[in-house]
Every structure is written in C-alpha cells, then in structure tokens.
Enzyme design. Structure first.
Site, PDB file in Angstrom:
ATOM      1  N   ASN A 134       5.720   1.176   5.618  1.00 30.62           N
ATOM      2  CA  ASN A 134       4.949   0.116   4.876  1.00 30.62           C
ATOM      3  C   ASN A 134       3.602   0.262   5.307  1.00 30.62           C
ATOM      4  OD1 ASN A 134       5.147  -1.985   2.919  1.00 30.62           O
ATOM      5  ND2 ASN A 134       4.833  -3.242   4.434  1.00 30.62           N
ATOM      6  N   LYS A 135       2.842  -0.609   4.834  1.00 31.99           N
ATOM      7  CA  LYS A 135       1.338  -0.738   5.001  1.00 31.99           C
ATOM      8  C   LYS A 135       1.204  -0.723   6.608  1.00 31.99           C
ATOM      9  CE  LYS A 135      -1.273  -0.505   2.648  1.00 31.99           C
ATOM     10  NZ  LYS A 135      -1.233   0.908   2.475  1.00 31.99           N
ATOM     11  N   ALA A 193       4.472   0.696  -4.170  1.00 34.65           N
ATOM     12  CA  ALA A 193       5.084   1.674  -4.279  1.00 34.65           C
ATOM     13  C   ALA A 193       5.897   1.626  -5.875  1.00 34.65           C
ATOM     14  CB  ALA A 193       6.415   1.692  -3.320  1.00 34.65           C
ATOM     15  N   ARG A 245      -0.105  10.617  -3.680  1.00 31.91           N
ATOM     16  CA  ARG A 245       0.290   9.910  -2.555  1.00 31.91           C
ATOM     17  C   ARG A 245       1.621   9.985  -1.924  1.00 31.91           C
ATOM     18  NH1 ARG A 245      -0.927   3.659  -2.901  1.00 31.91           N
ATOM     19  NH2 ARG A 245      -1.509   4.206  -0.638  1.00 31.91           N
ATOM     20  N   ASP A 278       7.449   1.225   1.306  1.00 31.19           N
ATOM     21  CA  ASP A 278       7.032   2.411   0.460  1.00 31.19           C
ATOM     22  C   ASP A 278       8.003   3.535   0.729  1.00 31.19           C
ATOM     23  OD1 ASP A 278       4.332   1.221   1.544  1.00 31.19           O
ATOM     24  OD2 ASP A 278       3.997   1.976  -0.345  1.00 31.19           O
ATOM     25  N   GLN A 337      -5.648  -5.641   0.550  1.00 32.47           N
ATOM     26  CA  GLN A 337      -4.535  -5.940  -0.564  1.00 32.47           C
ATOM     27  C   GLN A 337      -4.300  -7.287  -0.310  1.00 32.47           C
ATOM     28  OE1 GLN A 337      -4.478  -3.162   1.122  1.00 32.47           O
ATOM     29  NE2 GLN A 337      -3.603  -1.755   0.157  1.00 32.47           N
TER      30      GLN A 337
HETATM   31  C1  LIG Z   1       6.314  -3.493  -3.550  1.00 33.62           C
HETATM   32  S1  LIG Z   1       4.517  -2.543  -2.930  1.00 33.62           S
HETATM   33  C2  LIG Z   1       5.027  -1.604  -1.696  1.00 33.62           C
HETATM   34  C3  LIG Z   1       3.954  -1.574  -0.737  1.00 33.62           C
HETATM   35  O1  LIG Z   1       2.913  -0.600  -1.235  1.00 33.62           O
HETATM   36  C4  LIG Z   1       1.431  -1.156  -0.751  1.00 33.62           C
HETATM   37  O2  LIG Z   1       1.067  -0.001  -0.305  1.00 33.62           O
HETATM   38  P1  LIG Z   1      -0.526   0.325  -1.417  1.00 33.62           P
HETATM   39  O3  LIG Z   1      -1.258  -0.816  -1.422  1.00 33.62           O
HETATM   40  O4  LIG Z   1      -1.240   1.350  -0.159  1.00 33.62           O
HETATM   41  O5  LIG Z   1       0.242   1.102  -2.561  1.00 33.62           O
HETATM   42  C5  LIG Z   1       2.074  -1.878   0.589  1.00 33.62           C
HETATM   43  O6  LIG Z   1       2.592  -0.853   1.669  1.00 33.62           O
HETATM   44  C6  LIG Z   1       3.473  -2.473  -0.173  1.00 33.62           C
HETATM   45  O7  LIG Z   1       4.196  -2.925   0.806  1.00 33.62           O
END
Ligand SMILES: CSC[C@H]1O[C@H](OP(=O)(O)O)[C@H](O)[C@@H]1O
Length: 350
Positions: free
Chosen positions: A251-252, A54, A95, A241, A200
């Site tokens: 969140n994820k 985010a 997004r 997020d 990730q």
């Molecule tokens: C500090 S990152 C916040 C958050 O973003 C990630 O999602 P993505 O990899 O799909 O952009 C994930 O939800 C993280 O926790």
C-alpha cells in the site's frame, strides 16, 4: 469553496466512446473532468495520477483497452487481438505495483479472445469494461457493510492516503467502510494523514470526508506516533494495491510505519480491498515497488523545497507484513490471521 465536482460522482466512466475522469492532480476546489478518446492518453493519465487508486486504475485500464479496440484499424480478428495486446503492454507498464491494473487488462483481453469477429470484439470489450465499473461500486458497498461490523460507536479511525470514492469508481474501499460505519448509525471521527509526497490524504481524503459531513482531522505524516501515543486513535483502516496469499499488504508508502506504530500501541490495524487486489501467486520477492519521479519530493505545488540535484528515494508503496494486520476486509468477508487459511476461505466462497 470546494469544487462542484464531489466524491459521490463517478471518478472514471465511459461516455460516447470516450473515457471521462476527474483530474485528481488538482486541489479540491479545482477538480475538473478530463475526456480521452485515445488509449495512449488514458495510459498517461494513469501514469501521472490523473486517475489513481488501485480499483480506479483497474477500471481505467479496462476502459483504455476498450478504446484501443475502437481505435485499431484492423479489419480481421487476429490483427485486432494483436493491436489490443500491444495496447495492453503500454497500459500495463504505467504502474507496476497495483495488481488491479493487470487484472482489469486481462479481463478485457479474455473477453476479446472469445469473440469471433472485429465488431463482436469491439462490442464485447466495451460492454465488459462498463461491467467492471458497475461491479466496483457494488463490491465497495458490500465491503463497507462487512467492515462496518469491526468499528464501534465513538471510534476515532486513522486512515492513510486515499482509499475513497476517488480511488475507485465510487464509494471507496477503506472510506467505504467508514461511510458504511457512519451510515449504520455509529458516531465516528477520522484522522487522515496528509500522505506525502503526493498528498492524497489532504487533497482527497479530507475533501471526501468533509464533503460527506464526517468529522475529519488532518495530520502531518510525522504526527502518527504522537496521535497514537496520546490516545487520539482507536483503530486504523487503509486500502491496498496488492495483497499476497500470505497476507503481505502493499500500500501507499508510509503504511508500514503506521502499522508498526499501531502494533506498538495495541491499536487494531485493518486493510480494506476487493478480491481483485489479491495476488495469489507471487511472493514478496516477486513484487515490483513503483519508484516515482524525484520532483514529487523536491518541491510542493510547483515550489522547490530541496537543493538542486539532491539525490531522492521515492517509492510509491511499501509492504506491511501480516503480523501487523488485524484483519483484511473484502466483499466476500473479513480475513483474520492466520491469513493463508482465511484468505483461501474467502476465495472458496466464490
Ligand atoms: C483503494 S485505493 C488503493 C491504494 O491506491 C493508492 O495509491 P495511489 O494513490 O498511488 O494510486 C493508495 O495506496 C491506496 O491505498
């Protein structure tokens, strides 16, 4: 051998009127830099998770909009503002869940609207975009310090997805708290979930923590319950997020399951996020959960693992209700339940 590009470098930055990013679709030993001079390419990089996380996509959106201002052929102020509004729409729709993207774009538009001429707008938006990047790092350091007080010597901390240096400009949010805890002299271990389908956790979090010399173990997402039931986890920390005024955390995908399991086992569950991740207006029914392409689920690293034409449900995020959350760590302090009051108090400090 892991990549020469490492997490203490900046994930996204502005250089010579271009946006430079670490391409996070690569494996740790393949990380490369990519350079963009067209805001539409920045939009595609956000959509395709070249840059993700985010705060990092918020700053990338700001840089992308600054690029759009430089690319515009407008010769008067109003036409340039119009071109930037059109570019903002393209960047915004990449997004929908992480509110930082909307925040970064609006911050740049606000600065553009106060400037009087084309050249003043261009100078002002590039300057402001660079400021958002520098602020992100300082915010993460303050957040890390605030959060480190919640973690103890000999803790084993579970984390999900990547809320590290690679999800921000540098240092990270949840991993920033882990770094600050380690740097405060406490001995800690980390258990990182791999975080299917985009991985990730294994590709980025394990890489970051191993690079920093932090004791990290990688587990399949399916081993969260086993790890907690067998006493391997003392606390949990994740990023976010979008966080509502009520403490509902987006969140994820998989975060909700981790939080439920933590509740079941009496394990404290913390969220780390900057104030720019808070959405003080929306209610849960307003929040759009990003649905991603089925090929993320039907294959791994380009190899198919599912039958042709199988139906897929692939939400990128889920919602964790406030009753499962022990605390929300920010640069302004830590919000504890009841969150409606404590979150308001954090903003009142500004
Ligand atoms: C500090 S990152 C916040 C958050 O973003 C990630 O999602 P993505 O990899 O799909 O952009 C994930 O939800 C993280 O926790």
């Amino acid at each position: 051998m892991d990549s020469a590009i490492h997490p203490s470098l900046r994930t996204v930055e502005w250089k010579d009127n271009s946006v430079i990013m670490i391409d996070q679709t690569k494996l740790p030993n393949e990380l490369v830099y990519v350079k963009y001079t067209d805001f539409k390419d920045v939009a595609e990089a956000i959509r395709n998770l070249i840059v993700r996380g985010a705060p990092a996509i918020g700053v990338s959106g700001a840089f992308g909009l600054a690029l759009a201002a430089l690319q515009s052929k407008a010769t008067d102020r109003d036409s340039l503002i119009h071109d930037m509004e059109e570019a903002k729409k393209i960047l915004f729709e990449t997004r929908p869940t992480a509110i930082n993207l909307a925040w970064g774009l609006e911050r740049i538009m606000n600065v553009a609207r106060t400037a009087k001429t084309v050249s003043e707008i261009r100078d002002a938006v590039v300057r402001e975009a660079k400021i958002t990047a520098e602020e992100d790092i300082q915010i993460n350091m303050r957040m890390g310090k605030n959060g480190s007080t919640l973690f103890d010597n000999n803790d084993t901390i579970m984390t999900h997805c990547n809320a590290g240096a690679l999800a921000t400009v540098a240092y990270g949010t949840a991993l920033g708290v882990i770094r600050a805890t380690r740097d405060s002299g406490k001995s800690i271990k980390v258990i990182a979930t791999e975080t299917r389908p985009v991985m990730q956790g294994s590709r980025l979090t394990a890489f970051e923590l191993k690079h920093d010399g932090i004791d990290v173990s990688l587990i399949p997402d399916t081993a969260v319950g086993y790890s907690m039931a067998n006493g391997l986890v003392s606390k949990v920390i994740v990023g976010a997020d979008r966080i509502l005024a009520t403490g509902h955390v987006y969140n994820k995908i998989g975060t909700y399951q981790v939080a439920l399991m933590a509740k079941q086992h009496g394990i404290p569950f913390y969220v780390a996020a900057p104030l720019s991740t808070f959405d003080m207006k929306s209610t849960p029914k307003d929040v759009v959960i990003e649905q991603r392409k089925s090929t993320e689920v039907t294959g791994v690293a380009g190899k198919k693992t599912a039958p042709d034409d199988i139906k897929v449900i692939n939400p990128a995020f889920d919602m964790t209700p406030p009753e499962l959350i022990s605390g929300i760590i920010t640069e302004a302090g830590v919000a504890k339940p009841p969150f409606e009051e404590s979150i308001k108090k954090l903003f009142a400090k500004l």
